[in-house]
Scaffold this motif. Structure first.
Motif, short mmCIF file in Angstrom:
data_model
loop_
_atom_site.label_atom_id
_atom_site.label_comp_id
_atom_site.label_asym_id
_atom_site.label_seq_id
_atom_site.Cartn_x
_atom_site.Cartn_y
_atom_site.Cartn_z
N LEU A 1 -5.53 2.20 -8.01
CA LEU A 1 -6.60 1.80 -7.11
C LEU A 1 -7.82 2.69 -7.22
CD1 LEU A 1 -4.59 0.93 -3.87
CD2 LEU A 1 -5.69 -0.67 -5.43
N LEU B 1 0.81 -1.22 0.00
CA LEU B 1 0.00 0.00 0.00
C LEU B 1 0.84 1.27 0.00
CD1 LEU B 1 -2.97 -0.88 2.38
CD2 LEU B 1 -3.05 -0.52 -0.09
N ILE C 1 -7.05 -5.42 -4.29
CA ILE C 1 -5.83 -4.69 -4.01
C ILE C 1 -4.63 -5.61 -4.07
CG2 ILE C 1 -4.60 -3.34 -2.28
CD1 ILE C 1 -7.36 -2.22 -1.46
#
Length: 477
Positions: A361, A300, A398
């Motif tokens: 994303l 992330l 993700i």
């Protein structure tokens, strides 16, 4: 030299290596690849020709200079192709572990190139002119972005956990909830890492429920630390109970025990500001009472592969003094990439444009649908009448253990066999198509399921469309 295509050549007709190397047709190959490689490739080619000649199956024209140069050129080009290649990730998984996870922003790429081509102050203090510490290059940024007092960097998050446990808990006990004993990709398990670190695991609670009293009852004279682990790649739902970091810290404090949290993926900002699912940030974890937090750089966070450890200054100092730190430290390329990525987080309002991971994303589904409709008529001619290409809604994820269970509305292309879509033959044809896409100069990676090949467009940015469609002209079915 025999040139007739009608009469097979014999083994005696094959010229010597030296003679063949002097042919005019081979001189460009020698200039491009060098004599060593061309000679080795030529010997392998002649070994094949001798076997064919003995079997009476060697056409005489194969020994001609042009034919031999073409065969050698193909073999040398194949051997020279890099093993690590660019691909089109159309799997629907943004942070795909097998496809390299996060893509670096342009600013990081530029700094990596500079680090590759010029000397740099990796361990040199420019202010004092003395030896420096490589962690100093990013420590201030990490502390600023997380609220931690100190930070250090190793080569991945598994290394960060290993180093932390070995430093603080060797030959002592670490208390972990049974529901947090995760296994990440490649069968690496928290208990195994703990064992290699020399720590003794103390499991508490059950798979689905752990209470504060479980931590309290497990604390004893051999306890080194209390640890919480992010449940990467899975969720436990239903009749569940877990203990927050703040409560674990409150239990640890009276005993003088540190609390460590392995966040796994780890994020520096609240993702809900971009309408993404909520994920606890590193800063929130520190504020809740964690003494040490470990997390990845290439998930992330959107940076290079790295394991980041942030937290109390005294504990970070101990970790840095561990001899394993040198074995697990990162090189200049990782630090050159990590620093500019961290700098981007100082301007969160610009992050969705500047950080590739966040940009991918947050791509809206309606733009992905428009992209799919543009590409359909461009790809169909390459497949002919044997397959049908259609735009279709999809669900992206993700990936890399980040926000397990969360899916992102997406759009892409489905490719189905035109006739007999549910037959066994249709399944084999889809597998052949999938393999053909993987064999392209820049391989296209999708997924086969539900009688179709699915190509999720979330990771195909508009700037890559021309290169993507050009690939299909080379498709061989």
């Amino acid at each position: 030299m025999a040139e007739s295509a009608s009469v097979p050549a014999g083994a005696a007709d094959i010229p010597s290596v030296d003679r063949l190397l002097s042919l005019p047709e081979l001189q460009p190959l020698l200039a491009l690849h060098g004599r060593t490689q061309v000679t080795a490739a030529l010997r392998r080619q002649l070994d094949q020709y001798r076997a064919a000649a003995i079997a009476g199956k060697l056409p005489a024209h194969a020994l001609g200079g042009r034919a031999l140069a073409d065969a050698l050129g193909t073999a040398l080009a194949t051997a020279s192709q890099p093993r690590l290649r660019a691909v089109f990730n159309l799997t629907g998984t943004v942070l795909h572990t097998n496809l390299g996870r996060a893509l670096l922003p342009d600013s990081a790429v530029r700094e990596v190139v500079q680090a590759l081509t010029t000397p740099a102050n990796l361990e040199f203090d420019l202010a004092t002119g003395e030896r420096g510490e490589r962690d100093d290059l990013v420590e201030d940024l990490l502390c600023e972005l997380t609220g931690a007092a100190a930070a250090t960097v190793v080569n991945n998050n598994a290394a960060a956990v290993l180093l932390m446990l070995n430093t603080l808990a060797q030959r002592r006990e670490v208390v972990v909830s049974r529901g947090e004993l995760v296994e990440i990709g490649g069968a690496f398990r928290i208990p195994d890492i703990m064992q290699r670190a020399g720590a003794r695991l103390v499991e508490i609670g059950t798979t689905n429920r752990t209470h504060p009293r479980d931590y309290a009852d497990a604390i004893g004279p051999r306890t080194a630390l209390l640890m919480k682990v992010h449940c990467s790649n899975y969720q436990i739902t239903g009749f569940t109970c877990s203990v927050g970091v703040d409560k674990v810290a409150a239990l640890a404090r009276p005993h003088g025990l540190p609390v460590a949290v392995d966040l796994g993926s780890g994020t520096l900002l609240d993702l809900t500001r971009w309408q993404l699912p909520s994920e606890t940030t590193v800063r929130e974890t520190i504020a809740a009472g964690a003494d040490l937090v470990t997390f990845s750089g290439d998930k992330l966070l959107g940076g290079p592969q790295a394991g980041l450890i942030v937290g109390r200054a005294d504990l970070i100092r101990r970790i840095r003094k561990n001899p394993l730190k040198r074995a697990l430290r990162v090189g200049k390329l990782t630090l050159a990439a990590l620093e500019p990525v961290l700098r981007l987080y100082r301007s969160p309002e610009l992050l969705a444009d500047s950080l590739p991971t966040l940009r991918l994303l947050t791509r809206p589904a309606h733009k992905l649908e428009a992209q799919a409709l543009r590409l359909c008529p461009l790809l169909q001619p390459a497949l002919g009448d044997a397959y049908l290409v259609a735009a279709a809604p999809m669900l992206s994820q993700i990936g890399s253990g980040a926000l397990p269970g969360s899916q992102l509305p997406s759009h892409g292309l489905t490719i189905a066999v035109a006739e007999g879509g549910r037959s066994a033959g249709a399944g084999r044809r889809l597998q052949r198509l999938e393999a053909a896409l993987r064999a392209l100069p820049r391989p296209v990676i999708g997924r086969v399921g539900e009688q179709a090949l699915w190509l999720d467009l979330r990771c195909l940015e508009e700037t890559d469309e021309a290169a993507f469609t050009a690939q299909w002209q080379a498709l061989r079915l």
